[in-house]
Structures are given as C-alpha cells and as structure tokens.
Design a protein around this motif. Structure first.
Motif, PDB file in Angstrom:
ATOM      1  N   LEU A 110       0.826  -1.201   0.000  1.00  0.00           N
ATOM      2  CA  LEU A 110       0.000   0.000   0.000  1.00  0.00           C
ATOM      3  C   LEU A 110       0.858   1.248   0.000  1.00  0.00           C
ATOM      4  O   LEU A 110       0.578   2.215  -0.716  1.00  0.00           O
ATOM      5  N   ILE A 169       0.514   4.119  -2.607  1.00  0.00           N
ATOM      6  CA  ILE A 169       0.121   5.468  -2.190  1.00  0.00           C
ATOM      7  C   ILE A 169       1.229   6.457  -2.505  1.00  0.00           C
ATOM      8  O   ILE A 169       0.969   7.590  -2.920  1.00  0.00           O
ATOM      9  N   SER A 178       0.989   7.395  -6.190  1.00  0.00           N
ATOM     10  CA  SER A 178      -0.159   8.264  -6.421  1.00  0.00           C
ATOM     11  C   SER A 178       0.087   9.649  -5.850  1.00  0.00           C
ATOM     12  O   SER A 178      -0.201  10.663  -6.484  1.00  0.00           O
ATOM     13  N   LEU A 235      -2.030   1.677  -7.585  1.00  0.00           N
ATOM     14  CA  LEU A 235      -2.634   1.584  -6.260  1.00  0.00           C
ATOM     15  C   LEU A 235      -3.819   0.617  -6.280  1.00  0.00           C
ATOM     16  O   LEU A 235      -4.011  -0.175  -5.358  1.00  0.00           O
ATOM     17  N   LEU A 236      -4.603   0.695  -7.349  1.00  0.00           N
ATOM     18  CA  LEU A 236      -5.745  -0.222  -7.458  1.00  0.00           C
ATOM     19  C   LEU A 236      -5.272  -1.672  -7.486  1.00  0.00           C
ATOM     20  O   LEU A 236      -5.871  -2.544  -6.850  1.00  0.00           O
ATOM     21  N   CYS A 247      -4.458  -2.597  -4.077  1.00  0.00           N
ATOM     22  CA  CYS A 247      -5.685  -2.800  -3.295  1.00  0.00           C
ATOM     23  C   CYS A 247      -6.321  -4.139  -3.644  1.00  0.00           C
ATOM     24  O   CYS A 247      -6.804  -4.856  -2.759  1.00  0.00           O
ATOM     25  N   ALA A 295      -4.313   0.628   6.061  1.00  0.00           N
ATOM     26  CA  ALA A 295      -4.317   1.683   5.048  1.00  0.00           C
ATOM     27  C   ALA A 295      -3.622   2.928   5.573  1.00  0.00           C
ATOM     28  O   ALA A 295      -2.829   3.551   4.865  1.00  0.00           O
ATOM     29  N   VAL A 346      -6.786   9.053  -0.190  1.00  0.00           N
ATOM     30  CA  VAL A 346      -6.447   7.868  -0.983  1.00  0.00           C
ATOM     31  C   VAL A 346      -6.256   6.669  -0.069  1.00  0.00           C
ATOM     32  O   VAL A 346      -6.744   5.574  -0.337  1.00  0.00           O
ATOM     33  N   SER A 393      -8.532   3.452  -0.160  1.00  0.00           N
ATOM     34  CA  SER A 393      -7.980   2.116  -0.441  1.00  0.00           C
ATOM     35  C   SER A 393      -8.342   1.158   0.678  1.00  0.00           C
ATOM     36  O   SER A 393      -8.643   0.000   0.436  1.00  0.00           O
ATOM     37  N   ALA A 420     -11.627   0.133   0.043  1.00  0.00           N
ATOM     38  CA  ALA A 420     -11.685  -0.658  -1.188  1.00  0.00           C
ATOM     39  C   ALA A 420     -11.273  -2.096  -0.931  1.00  0.00           C
ATOM     40  O   ALA A 420     -11.909  -3.020  -1.408  1.00  0.00           O
TER      41      ALA A 420
END
Ligand SMILES: Nc1ncnc2c1ncn2[C@@H]1O[C@H](COP(=O)(O)OP(=O)(O)OP(=O)(O)O)[C@@H](O)[C@H]1O
Ligand SMILES: [Mg+2]
Lengths: 241, 803
Positions: free
Chosen positions: B25, B29, B32, B281-282, B285, B328, B373, B377, B380
C-alpha cells in the motif's frame, strides 16, 4: 464361486515395513508385513485405529513406498519405479474408493468417472462407453450431469465406486468405504462391492466394522503394524461349501 | 475502540501479512501521492496569487490559433472599453543585459508590464513602492522593481537598495521596490528577475497590425468569465467593423491564467500519470482484498460463532474493516514518506524554463489527497472481504469438517475478478510505459530535417535604447557574423531570430500575388524567421530549388523570401514557385521567392505545429534585436563559448551571451522532462507488473492449497506430473486470457490519450502490443508455475486421509 481365484498371485508383499520420521520420532506403522493376494480375492483388512491399515493400503495403491521390503504387483516388482511409472500403474491397475468419497467438487458425476480415463489418453468414444457402463453398474447413470454436492453421501460413494471401476483395474482398494455413511447406505455400498467381487474383481478393503468384514472372503487382522491373524470369514466358509 | 485494539492484536499476530500489506500500500500510495503532487504544483497551484481564479488572460484568436497576443492599439482599446475587470495589465517577457561596475554583463530575464500588473496579481512590493500609472508614459519608465531572488542574490537582501541605481541594457534604472517571494510563479512567467514598466509609446495608439501585447486581468467581484467573454465579443466585433483590414476574422477570448499557463501536452501527461499511478494503487488494493478475503475465510468459523452468539452484520464487518483501515493508514504514512523522497528526486531533475530544479512540496492539498487515498484504499480492499465474510451462515461454518466453507463461490468469483482487473491494469501500465519509452527514443532520434549535431548556440539581445534604428542593428549583425565566421574551427556562422528547437516564434498570415483574395484572417499561416545568409548551410536545411539569400543582398535590394516545400506546394501547387511573389498580410511589401528548402521540424516540441508552412526573410531586410547565434563546427561546440563571448564583448561590452551551449545539450535539457516522465511511467509499469504478478501467484497458490486434496485424489487416480501442472497453469491461463482481453481495449484507449497528448511523437504499433502480451504472459506463467510445481509434488497419500 472361487473360479476367479485361479491361484494366480496378484499382490505379493514380503517383509514390508514403513517407518515415519517426524520430529525425530520414529513411528513404525508397518513392521514386516507378508501378504499374498490372489486374483479375484476379496480381502478385508481389520484392526484397531492406528495399527497401520491405511498405511498398508497406500503402499498397495502405490501412493506411498515402503521403507523396506518387496512389493510385487502383477508379477512385477514395483519399488524403484519412477513417479511417472507409478502414476501410470495407479491409473491402469488400481481403483481407489475412499472413506470420504473424494469426488472432485467442480466436476460433474460423469466427469469424475471420466477423469482417470482421460489421464490414460483413451479415445473419447471408448471413454464414453466405459463411463456409462460404470455408472449403470452402480445405478447412477441418471445423475450423470449432477455435481457431487447435489448427491447424498451414499450416492457419492456409488459414483466413487464407478470411478474406480471404469478403468477395469486389476484391484479395487477401499479404505473404510462406509465410514462416512449411515448403515442403510453402507449396506448398499457393501452389496455393490460384493456384486463386483462376484463378477470377478479383486478387492482389498479396510474396515473397522466386523459386520462389513464378514462380506469379505478373507480377513487380515493387523495389530501394531503386524499381521496377527488371517482367517477365512464365516461367509467365505459358507460360500465355499 | 475495542475494534481498534482487536485490529492491532490480530495484525501483530500476523506481522508478515501486516508488513507486506503496508509495504504494498505504501508503494502504491507513494506513487499516487507523488504523481498528484506534480499535478498539484503544475496544474492546480500553477498560479500562487490571492483569489487566483479571478485572474484571467485575454487572447486574440485567429482561424489558426487561439492564443495570439494583441496589437498595442487594439489592446489599449480593449482596456478602455471593458468594464468587467478590476484591473488589467499588458506584459511581455523580456531579456535584458544587466551590467554592474566591475562585473561582466549578464543576460537576465524579466517582465515588462503595465503598472497595473501588481494589482491584477494581488501582490505588492514589500520594500519600496509599486509603479505609478504615470510610469507607463514615454520617458518616465526608467524604474525597476526587483524579484526577491535577485534582491537576495545580487544585493544580499540589503533593504537600502531602494532608490539605488542599476545599469540595464546600458541604461540607468532606479530601483523603486522589491517583490516578495510570493510573486514568483515560474510556471506562469518563467524565472523572473525584475519587472519594469511597459511604456505606451505614441505610435502604439494606432499600431494594429503588429501584435506582441499579452494581456492579464483581474475580474471584478461578481463578474463571471462568461459575462466578460460576452463583453469581449462585443468589443471584438466593433474593432472588426472599425478596422476590417487589420482585424479580419480575429476574435478575442478569455481564459483563466492557470490553464493559459500550461500546454495541453503537459496537462494530459500529468493527469495520465495521476491516473496510471492510481492504477498501480488499485492493483495493490486488489491484492490486499484477495489476501484479506483469504484471511477472513480462514476465520469463517470464528465469524459463524460470533453470529451464532448474536452479532449483527455490522458487528461482524467492523473488526475486519477497522483492521483494513489501520493497514491503510499505516501504508498512507509510509506512502507520504516515500512520496516526499521521490518528489525530491523528481524535483531535482525536472526542468522549468530550461533550468533544472523545482520544488515539489507536499502541501496541505497533497496531504489531504494522500489521506483520502489511503482511506479509500482501506475501504476498497476491506469492504468486500468483510461483507462476504459476514455473510457466512452460522450453521454452515459450525458443521464439523464441512468442506467448501473456506472458499465460497462468491469469494472465488471476487478473487478471479480482482486478478483479471489486475492483469488488465498491468497491461495498460506496461503498454503506456513501453509506448512512451519507445516513442521518446524514436523522437530523440527522428529526422528533424536539419542536423542538430555539431552546433553551438547562444542568445544575444541588442538593447533598444542603443540600437535604435535598423542601420545600427545591421552593422552589429554584419561585424559579428564576420568575426564569428573567422573563428578557427567554425565552418558556418549564422544569426536568426529563432531556431527550430521549440518553435519559430513569429507566425504570420500570407497571400500570394495574383491569386483570388482570401477573407482577412483566413489566409494561410506560416512560421517565419529572419535569418542571415548562411543560416541554411549552418543548420544543413537542404535546398530543394532556387538559391539561398546572397551574402551581398542589400537592405533596399529586391525583397526576397525563402520558403519551405510545404508552403510552395500549398500556394502554387504544381507550379514552379521560384520567382513567384507573396506578401505577409501585416506588411504591404511584396516578396519574391528565391529558394525552396525542406521543412525544419521543431526538435523538442511534442505538439503538432499549427502550421507546417515556413517562410524565411533575410535578416538584412528585417533586422532584429533578439537573436540566436548558431555556429557549425567540427570542434566540441561548448569549447567555442569563451571565444564567442569575447567577440560579442569586444563589439559591445554591455552585451552578454546567454545560455551558450551545444545545441544538442540544449535539446537534451529540454527533453529531460520527457525522460523523467518515461522513468516515472517505467516505475509505474514495473510496480504494477510486480504487484499483479504477486497477486496472481497468491491467488493461484491459494487455489491449489484449497485443492490439495483434490489434487491428491487426481494423483491417486493416476494423474501425471504434467497433468497437474497443466491443470494449474490452465487456471492461470484462463485468468490471464480474460485479463488481457479486458486490458487490450484499455491499452488502446491509453495509447490514444498518449497520441492526443503528443501528436509529434510516433507511437509504436501492433508489434509492441504483441511484445507486451508475450512479456506479460511470461510473467504470469512464472507466477503460476511455482504453485503449479508445488501442487504437482503433492503427496497422493493425502487422498486417503480422512478430514
Ligand atoms: N505421514 C505420517 N507421518 C507420521 N506418522 C504417520 C503418518 N501416517 C501414519 N502415521 C502413523 O502410522 C501409524 C499407522 O497409521 P494408519 O493411518 O495407517 O492407521 P490406521 O490403521 O489407518 O488407523 P485408523 O483406523 O484410525 O484409520 C499411526 O501411528 C500413525 O500415527
Ligand atoms: Mg486409516
């Protein structure tokens, strides 16, 4: 009825031992087993829990190798064979029936029975014929498209028997085939095995249950990794009369 | 609170998971956040002035461009006629030579602007005073305000500089003020060192055909841009009616200062980077969701027990969700640290106005972004597993030894969907990175139509106050060229008002003699440059027809022009252009075409030029004050710098040579940002690929672990090593195939965006997609191979074991 038991040896164990090593602890699961099984015999293996029944069966089924001793299957010594060769022999010579059925959940009844045949690279038409025949034999042809989860335990075990049969193996190995079934379903499965025996199959079955052991023609008693008693069952006695 | 304690306790029991989760993560992060801080500084906070959303630029629009400056008289009319602005200023960026006693002259960069500039921007000098309106009049404007960094650097921050004198372009200026650092906005103005008043000369009041006034204004309270645009339209149509010859089809347009200060290419690339880093990042996640799912189902019996004890759905979901949020936030904190470090790295390498180094701060905006974010996440990857886990029916999980409860079909489907998404995203990331990388390589080595190697360049500015007429300029040009050509090692020497590096600065509409008249403003547009005779030979722009300008060409001789082939084809298709005549619409003089040359493409501009037509005028007939020196040499170009400096200083002691360098170096400096973007994208792609490969590995491993028994059964039934490997690889291949099928359209979409952003860059075609697919498949197969091999080594005895 012993016409099939033509005196030809199918399985011969000589001084087979199995030692498990876990955390420096040696478990002698089998110690010097001598066993002869002839073609067409119906042998039950009995004994208290932990005496080595499953271990013996896994060695017979080439799922495991003995620590020491000789194993001759169909007049062919099987120690020292490659993994691939052992898999090939399991596939052609041996049919397994497990206590917990062990059907593959993602495959239908039909596909489960078909599975060992596909490993053999058998042509589709022949496979189809064999699968249907095996399912007929166990009375499950009408459920061919079902998933195992849609069947009762007894039905699942019948499918498992069909799967073991479909490849025309030399020997059927069953480890407590009725262990997960109620007595009614258990009886039905035992009857099925008995019928198979009558039509010539060689069967080696592990069971706790004396009631079921009586179905077999010959009974081998294990205790602490040794054969302590071999006997013809009453039934056998009855039948040979 | 007890959930929080529980979360910490559970996590500390599986530190491996916690660390992997926070690292993954954190990296996601960080990427991003770093990409967002670039967007923040370049796109969102370009304009650091109070109420900057009210600051606007006014542009002249023509059929070919939307961002043209205005002619002085028109701009002044706009200022008088408009009522929408609290204040309005004209400006242009300007170079001047600053000479101080005992120091060599140096070219400095500044802003020449109307006194109103400071009220427009809302920044006043913090020392001294601002300009008075009077200082816009001729003869009153020898005053100067210093930028903060000039004050610090040259005057050591001495407050007594106010009212001191300064020599600029050989003239004496009085320092009247010092600007605060908050005036600096390099993305808007470049790195400004001073501001001086823009003088409204008498003749400006009627000058309508020569445009160089840029306009910036502050909207009045309560006036929206729409209203201001309406007013501009009225003014534009009145101007067009009153001066049809000069205005033609030109219009006026308003836009905010921020968007006017950033080109589309940069804008698209920056947002693309934010989007792509978001994809990384997705992917992270998705992986964590998968892991959480596995952990949740590992504890499904605990969940069933809780629910049997009367826990509601909320109670069931809360612990897992809190745990995810804790992870997160931990990842977020790590991400911010990593982002600060990567910003430092990027900032050191980024080039603004051809000067490296730019602070990319992590400010409040960025922190809020990172926090959001991280929270998003956490939700998410925490929500779906918690939801699914909380759905396990109490009865189901309490059944002793019930198989399948560890992996319900919905969790299986979710995991498959996640991994498919990851693969698709990885394809896009790898696709963009490789397309961009290959395109940059190609762009760097493309044929620009001239030879960028072996050239020295430097810039000079002839101060208007001393080079007051064309004759003086010409004299200076001639002597300078003579001396430069005589330098040992110099094969050709030339002067030009601009070079084909970023753009030929001046674009002019033109008409051909004897052709049907075109409505004013609709005439073809050409990039124009004023060049000395040897210019073409120096740059090695090939001659296709006719001749170059003769060295003997006289100012009052026949007016000549050299055009490129595109212009000749456009104006005189199928005819011999030599001897034809054309005229720029801002000038009445007819010019005779004497030569046709190849197109000189812009070496560092990624945008499609608004015209491919090019016209060159001889410098003797159009003398200029701002000039580039170009020398073709067989020596190392940099080594000429001292000699060139000496020659210029000998001619004019106050005149510095700015940015003396090899042209190639200059080009590379300008393309450094491109390489930086390429490096960023490559990082995204690598991270995305790595994380999704780990994800695939995890999912396949879990799948095989859950199926150990099935695999054992298959082996008991005689499956060979290869059968099992095939089985597992097949699972992986199915996921891979679906992922790629989903990913390919997204790949094309991303490439389309790239192409839109950089039309001058040739994006690689299908072959690269092929390479990417193969590479991705290879990585995916490796990720599946390991669990497959482990599965194929399953001991078939497991089939016999009762559960
Ligand atoms: N993989 C193994 N590692 C270590 N010890 C083992 C292993 N498999 C079996 N054993 C030990 O070997 C002995 C015989 O086990 P086995 O499973 O054959 O017994 P069993 O007769 O089948 O018992 P049950 O009737 O309970 O099924 C036991 O003591 C067991 O603990
Ligand atoms: Mg057992």
């Amino acid at each position: 009825m012993n016409t099939e038991t033509n005196g030809q040896s199918l399985i011969k164990l000589e001084g087979v031992t199995k030692v498990f090593l876990t955390d420096e602890v040696e478990t002698h699961a089998l110690s010097g087993i001598h066993l002869d099984i002839l073609k067409g015999e119906y042998v039950s293996i009995a004994g208290p829990s932990g005496c080595g029944k499953s271990t013996l069966l896994s060695i017979l089924g080439l799922l495991d190798t003995p620590t020491d001793g000789q194993y001759v299957l169909n007049s062919r010594p099987v120690q020292g064979l490659s993994l691939a060769e052992r898999a090939r022999i399991r596939n052609r010579e041996i049919g397994f029936i497990f206590q917990s059925f062990n059907l593959i959940g993602d495959l239908t009844v039909y596909e489960n029975v078909d599975l060992p045949l596909t490993y053999r690279g058998m042509p589709a038409a022949e496979r189809k014929q064999r699968v249907n025949e095996a399912l007929e034999k166990v009375g499950m042809a009408h459920r061919a498209k079902h998933l195992p989860s849609q069947l009762s335990g007894g039905q699942q075990q019948r499918v498992a028997v069909a799967r073991a049969l479909a490849g025309y193996p030399s020997v059927l190995l069953a480890d407590e085939p009725t262990g997960n079934l109620d007595s009614k379903n258990g009886d039905a499965v035992m009857e099925l095995l008995e019928n198979l025996h009558k039509t010539g199959s060689t069967i080696v079955m592990v069971t706790h249950d004396h009631r079921f052991a009586r179905h077999a023609v010959r009974s081998v008693h294990l205790f602490d990794g040794r054969v302590v008693e071999e006997s013809a069952t009453t039934k056998e006695a009855e039948m040979s009369l | 609170m007890s959930n929080l304690r529980l979360a910490f306790r559970t996590l500390s029991k599986s530190p491996g998971f916690a660390i992997v989760a926070m690292l993954t993560l954190g990296l996601g992060i960080a990427l991003s956040t770093s990409a967002f801080s670039l967007a923040n500084i370049f796109l969102l906070r370009t304009v650091p002035y109070p109420n900057s959303d009210r600051i606007v630029r006014l542009f002249r629009t023509t059929p070919q461009t939307r961002n043209a400056p205005m002619a002085p008289a028109n701009a002044l009319d706009v200022r008088t006629a408009s009522t929408s602005y609290a204040s309005l200023a004209f400006f242009y960026q300007d170079a001047a030579s600053l000479a101080e006693p005992g120091q060599p002259a140096q070219q400095v960069f500044g802003l020449t602007a109307s006194p109103a500039i400071f009220s427009v921007l809302g920044v006043q000098p913090f020392l001294g005073r601002s300009f008075t309106p009077k200082e816009e009049q001729p003869g009153k404007s020898k005053v100067i305000i210093l930028a903060h960094r000039t004050w610090m650097r040259r005057f050591g921050g001495d407050p007594s500089v106010v009212n001191q004198q300064l020599r600029l372009d050989g003239d004496t200026y009085t320092i009247v003020g010092v600007l605060p650092a908050s005036f600096d906005a390099p993305l808007v103005w470049g790195k400004v060192e001073f501001v001086r008043p823009l003088t409204i000369e008498k003749h400006f009041l009627t000058l309508r055909n020569n445009a160089w006034f840029n306009t910036v204004a502050r909207l009045k309270e309560g006036v929206g841009p729409g209203q201001a645009q309406g007013e501009l339209n009225t003014i534009a149509s009145r101007l067009a009616k009153d001066f049809p010859q000069d205005i033609g089809a030109d219009g006026l347009r308003i836009t905010d200062l921020a968007s006017a200060s950033m080109d589309d290419t940069t804008r698209i690339i920056l947002w693309l980077m934010v989007a792509l880093s978001g994809m990384v990042l997705l992917i992270a996640c998705a992986n964590l969701a998968s892991l959480q799912l596995a952990r949740a189902f590992g504890r499904s019996r605990e969940y069933a027990l809780r629910s049997a004890l009367g826990a509601g759905r909320g109670n069931l979901m809360a612990p897992l969700l809190v745990e995810s949020l804790v992870l997160a936030l931990g990842g977020g904190a790590l991400g911010i640290l990593l982002a600060a470090w990567s910003n430092e790295l990027i900032g050191r390498n980024v080039n603004i106005g051809s000067e490296p180094g730019f602070a990319i701060p992590i400010d409040g905006h960025v922190l809020v972004f990172a926090l959001l974010v991280a929270l998003i996440s956490g939700l998410a990857f925490g929500l779906a597993p918690a939801w699914l886990a909380s759905r396990t029916p109490a009865s189901e999980s309490l059944k002793e030894g019930s198989r399948g409860s560890t992996a319900g079909p919905s969790s299986q489907r979710l995991k498959a969907a996640l991994i498919i998404g990851e693969i698709a995203a990885a394809l896009v990331l790898v696709g963009v990175a490789t397309s961009f990388g290959v395109a940059v390589k190609k762009f760097l080595h493309r044929d620009v139509g001239w030879n960028t190697e072996g050239l020295f360049t430097g810039n000079i500015a002839l101060p208007w106050n001393r080079y007051t007429d064309d004759a003086r300029c010409r004299d200076f040009h001639r002597t300078l060229l003579d001396r430069l050509s005589a330098l040992p090692g110099v094969d050709h020497a030339a002067l030009a008002d601009s070079l084909p590096v970023y753009a030929y600065n001046i674009r002019r509409n033109l008409v051909a003699a004897g052709q049907a008249p075109v409505p004013r403003g609709q005439e073809p547009l050409a990039q124009t440059a004023a060049v000395s005779p040897d210019y073409f030979a120096t740059l090695q722009i090939p001659l296709e027809q006719g001749r170059f300008f003769a060295a003997s060409l006289k100012p009052e001789g026949p007016a000549e022009v050299v055009v490129n082939a595109a212009l000749a084809r456009r104006m005189w298709p199928g005819e011999n252009p030599i001897g034809k005549r054309l005229r720029f619409v801002d000038n009445n003089q007819w010019l005779e075409v004497v030569g046709v040359v190849g197109e000189a493409r812009m070496a560092v501009n990624l945008s499609e030029p608004d015209t491919h037509l090019q016209a060159y005028r001889p410098l003797v007939q159009e003398p200029k004050h701002y000039l580039a020196i170009v020398l073709r040499t067989s020596l190392s170009p940099e080594s000429l710098a001292p000699a060139v400096r000496q020659i210029v200083a000998a001619l004019d002691a106050d005149m510095p040579v700015a940015q003396p360098a090899s042209l190639r170096t200059w080009i590379e400096v300008n393309l450094a940002n491109l390489n930086l973007v390429a490096a960023n994208l490559a990082t995204f792609a690598f991270m995305g690929l790595l994380i999704s490969a780990l994800g695939l590995y995890g999912v396949i491993s879990q799948l095989t672990m859950q199926r150990t028994r099935d695999i054992g059964v298959r082996m008991a039934l005689g499956a060979q090593y290869g059968d099992i490997i095939g089985l597992i690889l097949h699972e992986g291949a199915t996921l891979l195939a679906i992922g790629l099928v989903v990913g390919v359209p997204a790949y094309f979409a991303a490439n389309f965006v790239l192409h839109r952003a950089m039309p001058e860059m040739a994006l690689p075609g299908w072959w690269l997609l092929g390479v990417n697919l193969v590479a991705l498949s290879a990585v995916a197969f490796t990720a599946c191979w390991l669990p497959a091999r482990r599965a194929a080594r399953t001991d078939p005895v497991v089939a016999l074991r009762a559960e």
